[in-house]
Motif scaffolding. Structure first.
Motif, PDB file in Angstrom:
ATOM      1  N   ARG A 116      47.135 128.451  69.515  1.00  9.00           N
ATOM      2  CA  ARG A 116      46.679 128.242  68.108  1.00  9.00           C
ATOM      3  C   ARG A 116      45.662 127.437  67.891  1.00  9.00           C
ATOM      4  N   PRO A 117      44.173 127.288  68.042  1.00  7.12           N
ATOM      5  CA  PRO A 117      43.345 126.809  68.303  1.00  7.12           C
ATOM      6  C   PRO A 117      43.495 125.383  66.876  1.00  7.12           C
ATOM      7  N   GLN A 118      43.978 123.778  67.310  1.00  8.11           N
ATOM      8  CA  GLN A 118      43.698 122.984  66.013  1.00  8.11           C
ATOM      9  C   GLN A 118      42.932 122.265  65.888  1.00  8.11           C
ATOM     10  N   ALA A 119      42.726 120.598  65.538  1.00  3.58           N
ATOM     11  CA  ALA A 119      42.221 120.504  66.095  1.00  3.58           C
ATOM     12  C   ALA A 119      42.124 119.277  67.043  1.00  3.58           C
ATOM     13  N   GLY A 120      41.160 119.437  67.907  1.00  4.54           N
ATOM     14  CA  GLY A 120      40.994 118.454  68.872  1.00  4.54           C
ATOM     15  C   GLY A 120      42.066 120.259  70.004  1.00  4.54           C
ATOM     16  N   ARG A 121      41.625 120.310  69.322  1.00  4.87           N
ATOM     17  CA  ARG A 121      42.837 121.793  70.873  1.00  4.87           C
ATOM     18  C   ARG A 121      41.715 122.813  70.961  1.00  4.87           C
ATOM     19  N   TYR A 122      41.869 123.505  71.813  1.00  4.96           N
ATOM     20  CA  TYR A 122      40.574 124.511  72.803  1.00  4.96           C
ATOM     21  C   TYR A 122      41.693 125.166  73.369  1.00  4.96           C
ATOM     22  N   ARG A 123      41.081 126.038  73.272  1.00  2.00           N
ATOM     23  CA  ARG A 123      41.934 127.342  74.531  1.00  2.00           C
ATOM     24  C   ARG A 123      41.246 127.505  76.204  1.00  2.00           C
ATOM     25  N   GLU A 124      39.917 126.606  76.445  1.00  2.00           N
ATOM     26  CA  GLU A 124      39.264 125.987  77.261  1.00  2.00           C
ATOM     27  C   GLU A 124      38.521 124.669  77.168  1.00  2.00           C
ATOM     28  N   PHE A 125      40.211 123.537  77.819  1.00  2.00           N
ATOM     29  CA  PHE A 125      39.476 122.099  76.800  1.00  2.00           C
ATOM     30  C   PHE A 125      39.486 121.852  78.265  1.00  2.00           C
ATOM     31  N   LEU A 126      39.074 120.663  78.511  1.00  5.32           N
ATOM     32  CA  LEU A 126      38.853 119.295  79.685  1.00  5.32           C
ATOM     33  C   LEU A 126      39.975 118.594  80.062  1.00  5.32           C
ATOM     34  N   GLN A 127      40.639 118.487  81.216  1.00  4.65           N
ATOM     35  CA  GLN A 127      41.647 117.907  81.213  1.00  4.65           C
ATOM     36  C   GLN A 127      41.633 116.853  82.301  1.00  4.65           C
ATOM     37  N   MET A 128      41.596 115.542  82.469  1.00  2.00           N
ATOM     38  CA  MET A 128      41.588 115.415  83.339  1.00  2.00           C
ATOM     39  C   MET A 128      43.176 113.992  83.886  1.00  2.00           C
ATOM     40  N   GLY A 129      43.391 114.043  85.018  1.00  2.00           N
ATOM     41  CA  GLY A 129      44.233 113.250  85.539  1.00  2.00           C
ATOM     42  C   GLY A 129      44.519 113.197  86.967  1.00  2.00           C
ATOM     43  N   ALA A 130      45.438 111.970  86.761  1.00  2.00           N
ATOM     44  CA  ALA A 130      46.136 111.332  88.085  1.00  2.00           C
ATOM     45  C   ALA A 130      47.235 111.961  89.672  1.00  2.00           C
ATOM     46  N   GLU A 131      47.290 112.294  90.544  1.00  2.00           N
ATOM     47  CA  GLU A 131      48.637 112.392  91.082  1.00  2.00           C
ATOM     48  C   GLU A 131      48.694 111.310  92.113  1.00  2.00           C
ATOM     49  N   TYR A 132      50.345 110.869  92.153  1.00  2.00           N
ATOM     50  CA  TYR A 132      50.538 109.126  93.269  1.00  2.00           C
ATOM     51  C   TYR A 132      51.477 110.201  93.815  1.00  2.00           C
ATOM     52  N   LEU A 133      51.104 110.928  95.354  1.00  2.00           N
ATOM     53  CA  LEU A 133      52.222 111.880  95.981  1.00  2.00           C
ATOM     54  C   LEU A 133      52.692 111.059  96.796  1.00  2.00           C
ATOM     55  N   GLY A 134      53.518 111.101  97.606  1.00  2.00           N
ATOM     56  CA  GLY A 134      54.526 110.621  98.631  1.00  2.00           C
ATOM     57  C   GLY A 134      54.784 108.606  98.657  1.00  2.00           C
ATOM     58  N   ASN A 135      55.311 108.293  97.084  1.00  2.00           N
ATOM     59  CA  ASN A 135      55.890 107.121  96.822  1.00  2.00           C
ATOM     60  C   ASN A 135      56.444 107.224  95.589  1.00  2.00           C
ATOM     61  N   SER A 136      58.073 107.356  96.476  1.00  2.00           N
ATOM     62  CA  SER A 136      59.376 107.115  95.225  1.00  2.00           C
ATOM     63  C   SER A 136      59.518 106.344  94.419  1.00  2.00           C
ATOM     64  N   ASN A 137      59.203 105.201  95.134  1.00  2.00           N
ATOM     65  CA  ASN A 137      59.359 103.314  94.003  1.00  2.00           C
ATOM     66  C   ASN A 137      58.791 103.639  92.692  1.00  2.00           C
ATOM     67  N   PRO A 138      59.705 102.521  91.761  1.00  2.00           N
ATOM     68  CA  PRO A 138      59.027 102.887  90.440  1.00  2.00           C
ATOM     69  C   PRO A 138      57.741 102.107  90.246  1.00  2.00           C
ATOM     70  N   ASN A 139      57.664 101.293  91.451  1.00  2.00           N
ATOM     71  CA  ASN A 139      56.184 100.655  91.353  1.00  2.00           C
ATOM     72  C   ASN A 139      54.812 101.752  90.427  1.00  2.00           C
ATOM     73  N   ALA A 140      55.461 103.483  92.047  1.00  2.00           N
ATOM     74  CA  ALA A 140      54.336 104.077  91.097  1.00  2.00           C
ATOM     75  C   ALA A 140      54.040 104.917  89.653  1.00  2.00           C
ATOM     76  N   ASP A 141      55.222 104.780  89.301  1.00  2.00           N
ATOM     77  CA  ASP A 141      55.645 105.413  88.028  1.00  2.00           C
ATOM     78  C   ASP A 141      54.682 104.839  87.068  1.00  2.00           C
ATOM     79  N   VAL A 142      55.049 102.976  87.670  1.00  2.00           N
ATOM     80  CA  VAL A 142      54.293 102.362  86.688  1.00  2.00           C
ATOM     81  C   VAL A 142      52.816 102.030  86.557  1.00  2.00           C
ATOM     82  N   GLU A 143      51.786 102.659  88.154  1.00  2.00           N
ATOM     83  CA  GLU A 143      50.799 102.451  88.320  1.00  2.00           C
ATOM     84  C   GLU A 143      50.093 103.570  87.128  1.00  2.00           C
ATOM     85  N   ILE A 144      50.371 104.403  87.521  1.00  2.00           N
ATOM     86  CA  ILE A 144      50.336 106.339  87.143  1.00  2.00           C
ATOM     87  C   ILE A 144      50.600 105.407  85.486  1.00  2.00           C
TER      88      ILE A 144
END
Ligand SMILES: [Zn+2]
Ligand SMILES: [Zn+2]
Length: 418
Positions: A116-144
């Motif tokens: 349902r469209p609402q302020a700042g929410r669209y059906r086509e929207f832009l997103q960016m993100g990061a993934e840290y793969l292969g590190n199980s240590n808590p410092n990876a969580d913190v870095e993200i």
């Protein structure tokens, strides 16, 4: 004539917003690269099963929000509703665990959800993100978490609260799940969605907007965490403290996707005036294996560009957008058009260091010349686009090898030889 409009839930981006988006792109890329995250671009559509498998069947995204279609050969495809599944698919497909052993990636692009469209929410929207793969240590969580915080703070969004929680692992989550099922089963008149979710995905009941008032003293994951998960969560918190990053342990935080394990987090901002997250993420230690890869523990986050920019606008970021000096080439005599046109081109290319000779900045923007417009109209245009200077070509001056440079603010003008 039919007046065409952008489809419901979509929007056109132009003017200040387009500029702000470009800036967000630049800023976030710089932040990602500083921590050695590398870009991956993946297709906008994928095999629909990739998303049902990773996001989970009993989620709003898969049940109600995906754009699913068949192509001409009958392949079932979906426009991507988020970025992680595609990125993990690419990681497995190209054996990036070998090629890119640090396992740090980022992505930016369009995502699609039938919401349902609402302020700042669209059906086509832009997103960016990061993934840290292969590190199980808590410092990876913190870095993200720090990556997310850093991007927001570069956008002036400092008024944020970072909510964190742990959802445990395969060993300890079943106990929590059972406690939740017992608890929710005792509650009368759950909404239809919740009744259905109770069997498939009881965690999802925690963020039901209809029933939330009925829930009191809900069991929390904290008491169910196994020793390893408890230590992991403690370590995440102590590392956050080490780098002076404030956080709030929120045991109601569960996130809508199935694949999260251990740490989940949301960044909420008061400037956007709601309880909604402007940025969220978490650890997903089993997803890569689930999608056919090896056991690669991972953690990531994503943010919606439009919503983040809404917050950035409220935080005054738009006033800080870079602004170039516009130089407007005006013509008093249309006979001189070709000369002025050539001059404009030389100015753009900075031939013979002409910018320096005319005391103009390096990053100027050049506009004009125009034919068939009165001088008055040309100056009006120059004002409208907030040109800082106008360079005027007049017959008498030009015959003496000169042009006139007019400062649009002070209205001072001077003749300069060219
Ligand atoms: Zn555990
Ligand atoms: Zn409900």
């Amino acid at each position: 004539m039919t007046q065409y409009k952008a489809p419901r839930g979509t929007h056109d981006i132009y003017g200040q917003m387009a500029l702000a988006l470009e800036e967000l792109d630049k800023i976030s890329r710089a932040v990602f690269r500083k921590r050695n995250f590398k870009e991956i671009k993946t297709p906008m559509f994928e095999d629909v099963a990739l998303f049902t498998r990773s996001i989970g069947e009993a989620t709003d995204i898969v049940e109600k929000e995906m754009y699913v279609f068949e192509d001409r050969k009958g392949r079932k495809l979906a426009l991507r509703p988020e970025g992680t599944a595609s990125l993990v698919r690419a990681y497995i497909e190209h054996r990036l665990d070998i090629e890119e052993p640090m396992g740090k990636f980022f992505y930016c692009g369009d995502m699609f959800r039938y919401e349902r469209p609402q302020a700042g929410r669209y059906r086509e929207f832009l997103q960016m993100g990061a993934e840290y793969l292969g590190n199980s240590n808590p410092n990876a969580d913190v870095e993200i978490i720090l990556l997310a915080k850093e991007i927001l703070s570069t956008l002036n969004i400092n008024d944020v609260v970072i909510h964190i929680n742990s959802l445990g692992c395969q060993n300890c989550r079943p106990m929590f799940r059972q406690k939740l099922v017992n608890y929710f089963s005792s509650i009368q008149d759950l909404c239809e969605d919740c009744k259905r979710r109770l069997e498939k995905n009881p965690l999802r009941l925690l963020d039901c907007k209809i029933d939330s008032q009925k829930f009191q003293n809900i069991p929390t994951m904290q008491v169910c965490l196994c020793e390893d998960c408890k230590n992991h969560f403690k370590r995440v918190q102590s590392l956050l403290k080490t780098v002076d990053c404030d956080y709030f342990v929120d045991d109601k935080l569960v996130r809508g996707l199935d694949y999260y394990t251990r740490t989940v987090f949301e960044v909420r901002s008061k400037v956007i005036g709601s309880q909604d997250a402007i940025c969220a993420g978490g650890r997903y230690d089993n997803l890569v294996k689930e999608l056919g890869g090896q056991q690669i523990p991972s953690v990531g986050f994503a943010l919606g560009s439009e919503r983040v920019l809404m917050a950035a606008q409220n935080a005054g970021f738009f006033n800080k957008l870079p602004k170039n000096d516009i130089i407007f080439i005006a013509l008093a005599d249309s006979e001189l058009f070709d000369e002025a046109f050539k001059f404009a081109n030389n100015l753009i290319l900075n031939k013979n260091n002409i910018k320096q000779k005319l005391n103009l900045q390096d990053n100027i923007v050049v506009e004009g010349p125009f034919l068939n417009k009165s001088l008055k109209l040309q100056f009006k245009l120059a004002d409208k686009i907030e040109a800082s200077k106008t360079i005027l070509f007049g017959k008498t001056e030009f015959d003496n090898g000169k042009i006139i440079i007019k400062d649009m603010k002070t209205h001072q003008q001077q003749e300069v030889s060219i």
